[in-house]
Write a protein that holds these residues in place. Structure first.
Motif, short mmCIF file in Angstrom:
data_model
loop_
_atom_site.label_atom_id
_atom_site.label_comp_id
_atom_site.label_asym_id
_atom_site.label_seq_id
_atom_site.Cartn_x
_atom_site.Cartn_y
_atom_site.Cartn_z
N LYS A 70 16.32 6.06 19.13
CA LYS A 70 17.37 6.18 18.03
C LYS A 70 16.85 5.24 16.87
O LYS A 70 17.25 5.60 15.37
N TYR A 71 16.06 4.32 16.77
CA TYR A 71 15.67 3.69 15.58
C TYR A 71 14.44 4.36 15.09
O TYR A 71 14.54 4.28 13.71
N GLY A 72 13.83 5.21 15.45
CA GLY A 72 12.60 6.06 14.88
C GLY A 72 13.09 7.30 14.22
O GLY A 72 12.32 8.03 13.48
N LYS A 73 14.35 7.87 14.72
CA LYS A 73 14.72 9.23 14.41
C LYS A 73 15.21 9.66 13.02
O LYS A 73 14.56 10.51 12.53
N PRO A 74 15.56 8.54 12.19
CA PRO A 74 16.15 8.98 10.94
C PRO A 74 14.83 9.33 9.86
O PRO A 74 15.05 10.35 9.11
N ILE A 75 13.60 8.68 10.00
CA ILE A 75 12.50 9.04 9.21
C ILE A 75 12.00 10.33 9.59
O ILE A 75 11.71 10.98 8.62
N LEU A 76 12.18 10.60 10.64
CA LEU A 76 11.60 11.90 11.13
C LEU A 76 12.34 13.07 10.64
O LEU A 76 11.99 14.17 10.22
N VAL A 77 13.67 12.87 10.93
CA VAL A 77 14.76 13.82 10.18
C VAL A 77 14.69 14.00 8.67
O VAL A 77 14.70 15.11 8.20
N ARG A 78 13.99 13.03 8.04
CA ARG A 78 14.25 12.88 6.66
C ARG A 78 12.99 13.43 5.92
O ARG A 78 12.73 14.08 4.93
N LEU A 104 3.67 9.55 9.39
CA LEU A 104 5.18 9.49 9.57
C LEU A 104 5.47 9.16 10.83
O LEU A 104 6.38 8.28 11.04
N LEU A 105 4.75 9.33 12.07
CA LEU A 105 4.94 8.76 12.98
C LEU A 105 4.70 7.48 13.40
O LEU A 105 5.45 6.68 13.92
N LEU A 106 3.75 6.93 12.66
CA LEU A 106 3.56 5.41 12.58
C LEU A 106 4.80 4.62 11.98
O LEU A 106 5.13 3.62 12.50
N VAL A 107 5.40 5.31 10.84
CA VAL A 107 6.66 4.61 10.33
C VAL A 107 7.66 4.75 11.49
O VAL A 107 8.38 3.64 11.47
N SER A 108 7.76 5.72 11.92
CA SER A 108 8.86 5.79 13.00
C SER A 108 8.53 4.85 14.21
O SER A 108 9.62 4.06 14.72
N SER A 161 9.32 1.32 13.01
CA SER A 161 10.66 0.90 12.79
C SER A 161 11.34 0.69 14.05
O SER A 161 12.10 -0.25 14.28
N THR A 162 10.73 1.40 15.38
CA THR A 162 11.24 1.05 16.50
C THR A 162 10.70 -0.15 17.13
O THR A 162 11.40 -0.95 17.71
N VAL A 163 9.58 -0.44 16.91
CA VAL A 163 8.80 -1.81 17.26
C VAL A 163 9.82 -3.11 16.78
O VAL A 163 10.11 -3.92 17.65
N LYS A 164 10.15 -2.81 15.57
CA LYS A 164 10.78 -4.15 14.99
C LYS A 164 12.17 -4.14 15.27
O LYS A 164 12.82 -5.11 15.13
N LEU A 214 12.34 -5.14 21.54
CA LEU A 214 11.08 -5.67 22.11
C LEU A 214 10.31 -4.97 23.36
O LEU A 214 9.31 -5.24 23.50
N SER A 215 11.12 -3.82 23.87
CA SER A 215 10.63 -3.12 24.79
C SER A 215 9.87 -1.98 24.43
O SER A 215 8.99 -1.06 25.31
N VAL A 216 9.39 -1.78 23.09
CA VAL A 216 8.55 -0.86 22.52
C VAL A 216 7.50 -1.53 21.83
O VAL A 216 7.75 -2.50 21.05
N GLY A 217 6.22 -1.44 22.27
CA GLY A 217 5.01 -2.11 21.58
C GLY A 217 4.01 -1.41 21.48
O GLY A 217 3.62 -0.37 22.13
N LEU A 218 2.76 -1.99 20.71
CA LEU A 218 1.39 -1.57 20.70
C LEU A 218 0.55 -1.94 21.86
O LEU A 218 1.10 -3.02 22.75
N PRO A 219 -0.47 -1.33 21.76
CA PRO A 219 -1.19 -0.25 21.43
C PRO A 219 -0.42 1.04 21.35
O PRO A 219 0.24 1.20 22.34
N PHE A 220 -0.66 2.05 20.32
CA PHE A 220 -0.09 3.39 20.51
C PHE A 220 -1.30 4.36 20.82
O PHE A 220 -2.31 4.28 20.37
N ASP A 221 -0.87 5.55 21.62
CA ASP A 221 -1.76 6.27 22.05
C ASP A 221 -1.52 7.63 21.14
O ASP A 221 -0.35 8.04 21.18
N LEU A 222 -2.50 8.26 20.29
CA LEU A 222 -2.40 9.54 19.47
C LEU A 222 -3.11 10.53 20.02
O LEU A 222 -4.38 10.14 20.24
N GLN A 223 -2.44 11.62 20.05
CA GLN A 223 -3.55 12.71 20.17
C GLN A 223 -3.01 13.78 19.08
O GLN A 223 -1.93 14.21 18.88
N ILE A 224 -4.08 14.53 18.61
CA ILE A 224 -3.82 15.43 17.58
C ILE A 224 -4.75 16.69 17.97
O ILE A 224 -5.84 16.75 18.41
#
Length: 243
Positions: free
Chosen positions: A154-162, A176-180, A183-186, A189-199
């Motif tokens: 829920k915390y990271g969805k608004p920026i994705l939609v907009r 965009l994903l990093l902003v999302s 926002s969720t990390v802040k 507390l149960s979401v945190g770094l590091p992040f795994d990314l694949q393109i």
């Protein structure tokens, strides 16, 4: 908890997951939640998991074990001919793991619940992403629903939609994903770094670019602080409501 996103662009797919797991407010650890299966020139499959850690680890282990020797094991994630069949296989395997865990522990299947995002491309088909539910059923990404989230969404969805645009570059999509994620990390507390990314680039059938973004990553830090400053500035430019 977890946060994972699978995003579809005109040029390919972008996946990102966090790595935090927790068994209480003061018991955090790190666990990988993004996994890959790759046959060069023929298929690339990415899977991300959220939910009960024992369930998701058993799911991935079972899928891997059944794909070790594909000539002897069927069904296999390396044998299925379409991404739809891959989603069906993942759903059936997830349902199997949850049911088996509930029987062994004599507990409700809800305690072993998990959800999955699985995406990629098999030669002859288009890149796509599926959201697989604990019951084993699934839905596919569409033009109207161009991304899937699992976990703490829920915390990271608004920026994705907009801000999402199917024509955006990979660089802008990652921003965009990093902003999302930030926002969720802040907010949780149960979401945190590091992040795994694949393109994954459309029709490449390669593993693509895979990156682990650590907390001290300078670009992430700049995006995190810059987004906060930009929000404050934008807020000041909005009209005040007269009361």
């Amino acid at each position: 908890m977890t946060y994972c996103i699978g995003l579809q662009l005109d040029r390919g797919l972008v996946f990102m997951s966090d790595t935090r797991t927790n068994a209480g407010v003061d018991n955090f650890s790190t666990a990988k939640k993004m996994f890959h299966w790759h046959v060069p020139g023929e298929r690339m499959i990415t899977l991300m998991t959220a939910g009960n850690l024992a369930t998701t680890q058993a799911l991935v282990s079972l899928l891997r074990e059944r794909s070790v020797t594909t000539e002897d094991r069927d069904p296999s994630i390396l044998h299925e001919k379409t991404m739809f069949q891959i989603a069906r296989l993942v759903g059936a395997t997830l349902k199997e793991v949850i049911a088996g865990s509930a029987q062994q522990g004599q507990q409700s299947a809800e305690q072993f619940s998990a959800s999955v995002v699985v995406g990629g491309q098999i030669k002859g088909g288009l890149p796509t992403i599926f959201l697989v539910y604990p019951e084993g059923n699934f839905i596919e990404i569409t033009h109207d629903t161009p991304f899937f989230q699992i976990g703490e969404t829920k915390y990271g969805k608004p920026i994705l939609v907009r801000a999402y645009d199917a024509h955006m570059t990979y660089e802008d999509a990652v921003k965009l994903l990093l902003v999302s994620f930030d926002s969720t990390v802040k907010s949780n507390l149960s979401v945190g770094l590091p992040f795994d990314l694949q393109i994954y680039e459309k029709d490449s059938f390669t593993a693509g670019r895979t990156i682990r973004i650590e907390e001290d990553d300078p670009v992430y830090q700049a995006i995190s602080s810059g987004w906060g400053d930009a929000l404050k500035e934008a807020f000041q430019h909005l009209p005040s409501y007269k009361v």
